[in-house]
Enzyme design. Structure first.
Site, PDB file in Angstrom:
ATOM      1  N   ASN A 261       0.666  -1.408   0.115  1.00 50.34           N
ATOM      2  CA  ASN A 261      -0.099   0.037  -0.065  1.00 50.34           C
ATOM      3  C   ASN A 261       0.897   1.204   0.063  1.00 50.34           C
ATOM      4  O   ASN A 261       0.921   1.954  -1.074  1.00 50.34           O
ATOM      5  CB  ASN A 261      -0.974  -0.041   1.109  1.00 50.34           C
ATOM      6  N   ASP A 262       1.655   1.587   1.050  1.00 50.45           N
ATOM      7  CA  ASP A 262       2.438   2.780   1.263  1.00 50.45           C
ATOM      8  C   ASP A 262       3.592   3.000   0.317  1.00 50.45           C
ATOM      9  O   ASP A 262       3.571   4.035  -0.040  1.00 50.45           O
ATOM     10  CB  ASP A 262       2.913   3.028   2.726  1.00 50.45           C
ATOM     11  N   VAL A 263       4.032   1.975  -0.116  1.00 50.55           N
ATOM     12  CA  VAL A 263       5.185   2.030  -0.983  1.00 50.55           C
ATOM     13  C   VAL A 263       4.763   2.303  -2.429  1.00 50.55           C
ATOM     14  O   VAL A 263       5.616   2.413  -3.090  1.00 50.55           O
ATOM     15  CB  VAL A 263       6.068   0.509  -0.715  1.00 50.55           C
ATOM     16  N   VAL A 264       3.558   2.170  -2.718  1.00 45.95           N
ATOM     17  CA  VAL A 264       3.186   2.401  -4.098  1.00 45.95           C
ATOM     18  C   VAL A 264       2.226   3.634  -4.205  1.00 45.95           C
ATOM     19  O   VAL A 264       1.395   3.846  -5.083  1.00 45.95           O
ATOM     20  CB  VAL A 264       2.494   1.170  -4.942  1.00 45.95           C
TER      21      VAL A 264
ATOM     22  N   ALA B  20       0.379   2.756   7.367  1.00 42.94           N
ATOM     23  CA  ALA B  20       0.870   4.302   7.750  1.00 42.94           C
ATOM     24  C   ALA B  20      -0.524   5.097   7.701  1.00 42.94           C
ATOM     25  O   ALA B  20      -0.366   5.955   8.397  1.00 42.94           O
ATOM     26  CB  ALA B  20       1.853   4.755   6.527  1.00 42.94           C
TER      27      ALA B  20
END
Length: 461
Positions: free
Chosen positions: A387-390, A428
């Site tokens: 989720n957060d890394v994209v 996050a």
């Protein structure tokens, strides 16, 4: 006899270095692990029997410690699931710091809390770092296992508190070392201060920052092991501590770059932490869903596919199904690579470990720079629980708390499919505009079940 033990330590040191070197590649990692285990075993034997004259009647306690620790380690190795590996790593790392702190405490007690300036400063520094690594790792363990939420340890003005406690600890080390001794009351107070700082240091950390702090805590434990090796004249402990501490610092710096954070921000606790219910600016748009059969057809008749793994893949234990999908697509002439963000998951290298378990070829794993180059010309990218890394907010939204963080950029990818249970934000706590992009479609379900259905459909094409 002394020469014999010195030779054993030398052999053990060589085995440790070679073993750690072999851990750098999945194909040799198993042998490397065995060599490192043999090295540590030899080191334990030498530590028990050398020097003989100082052991007295302690062998019963040593044997009990080895037996109890061995049983706990064996049970943990057999019972702990791969999904719980991050918190287990944090827990074991904490015990390492605790051991170093106890060594320092015993040294101070045996020397009546007195010594030369250099001796006291080093021992107190080791005591401080050991308890910080211990309590910090315990807090990290609680967060990673879900037993401790961010709102359970709310510390007002956390950065100011951390800086104040750190300065106080450094000043006290200097004062006690200058005086050449400290009372038992002073020792207790300094120990309590160290324990408290370990908690306040990690408590503000939340979400995507957790891999960074685990790496940092690991390096602190390595430093304490090296110092403990000097204190106990254990050369293997010194060597191992130097290797762990230095590599941990290097990894921490690399993780900071991956998170677009400075090491100063890490040291003073300036991590992002999602407050209860906090999200980024609300994201509006239309969600487009895709069926399993449509996705299977798309995959079977394309040229380049990318898999983007995240913690959701670990939770669903879907890595082996991903590998099966890769094999089937390869038989159809489809190229598939795994694009991995350095902080994907809950600990450094989390995704690499899971994919190695599934026997994924190491050459198919791409780092961040290679991944973005590959994604720019990829036909279909499947986001498996990431989720957060994209999240494009890192590039597009200056108000986002992850703004500036390097991400896996899917803006040029022709088709993006996100495997996700629902629309809840990631670890996050930030909404992800990617889900509403024109090139993105959602496949709502458990990642493992979705991949099993995709595999079944592919077999029929």
């Amino acid at each position: 006899m002394t020469v014999f033990f010195d030779i054993l330590l030398f052999i053990s040191s060589i085995l440790l270095i070679v073993g750690l070197r072999k851990l750098s590649h999945p194909e040799s990692a198993n042998n490397g692990n065995i060599l490192a285990a043999i090295s540590v075993g030899l080191g334990i034997i030498v530590s028990i029997f050398y020097p003989m004259e100082t052991q007295n009647n302690n062998y019963l306690f040593i044997a009990l410690g080895i037996i109890i620790g061995g049983i706990i380690g064996l049970i943990a190795a057999k019972k702990v699931a791969m999904t719980a590996m991050p918190e287990m790593v944090s827990l074991f790392n904490g015990f390492g710091g605790f051991s170093a702190a106890l060594i320092s405490l015993i040294w101070l007690i045996n020397h009546n809390s007195s010594g030369g300036y250099a001796d006291l400063s080093v021992v107190l520094f080791n005591l401080f770092l050991g308890f910080v690594a211990f309590t910090g790792s315990m807090v990290a363990f609680g967060k990673l296992s879900g037993k401790l939420k961010d709102n359970h340890l709310k510390i007002p003005y956390a950065s100011i508190v951390n800086i104040t406690l750190l300065i106080l600890a450094v000043v006290l080390i200097g004062v006690f070392a200058y005086q050449g001794k400290l009372t038992h009351v002073h020792l207790i107070l300094f120990t309590v201060l160290s324990i408290i700082y370990g908690v306040t240091f990690v408590a503000p950390i939340g979400g995507a920052d957790m891999p960074v702090v685990i790496s940092l805590l690991n390096s602190l434990t390595g430093i304490t092991a090296a110092i403990s090796g000097v204190m106990t004249d254990n050369k293997l402990m010194l060597l191992g501590g130097i290797l762990v501490g230095s590599s941990g610092i290097i990894l921490t710096l690399l993780m900071c770059v991956a998170m677009n954070r400075s090491l100063v921000a890490v040291l003073f606790g300036s991590f992002s932490s999602a407050k209860a219910g906090e999200t980024a600016n609300s994201v509006n748009g239309v969600i487009k869903e895709i069926s399993v059969s449509d996705l299977a057809i798309q995959l079977a008749y394309t040229e380049r596919v990318a898999i983007i793994p995240g913690y959701g893949m670990a939770v669903a234990q879907a890595q082996k199904i991903v590998k099966d999908v890769e094999n089937l697509l390869a038989s159809k002439g489809v190229e598939l690579k795994y694009t991995i963000h350095p902080v994907a998951g809950r600990m450094p290298g989390h995704m690499n470990v899971l994919l190695a378990e599934a026997n994924v070829n190491y050459d198919k794993l791409l780092d961040l720079e290679e991944s973005n180059e590959y994604l720019s010309s990829t036909d279909v990218a499947i986001v498996v629980g990431a989720n957060d890394v994209v999240n494009p907010s890192a590039k597009e939204d200056p108000s986002s708390k992850i703004y500036g963080m390097p991400i896996l950029d899917l803006s040029q990818t022709k088709n993006v499919v996100v495997l996700k249970r629902g629309m809840n934000p990631g670890y996050a706590g930030i909404e992800n505009p990617l889900f509403f992009k024109d090139n993105t479609k959602m496949l709502f379900s458990d990642a493992k079940k979705s991949l099993e259905s995709i595999l079944s459909e592919l077999k029929q094409l």
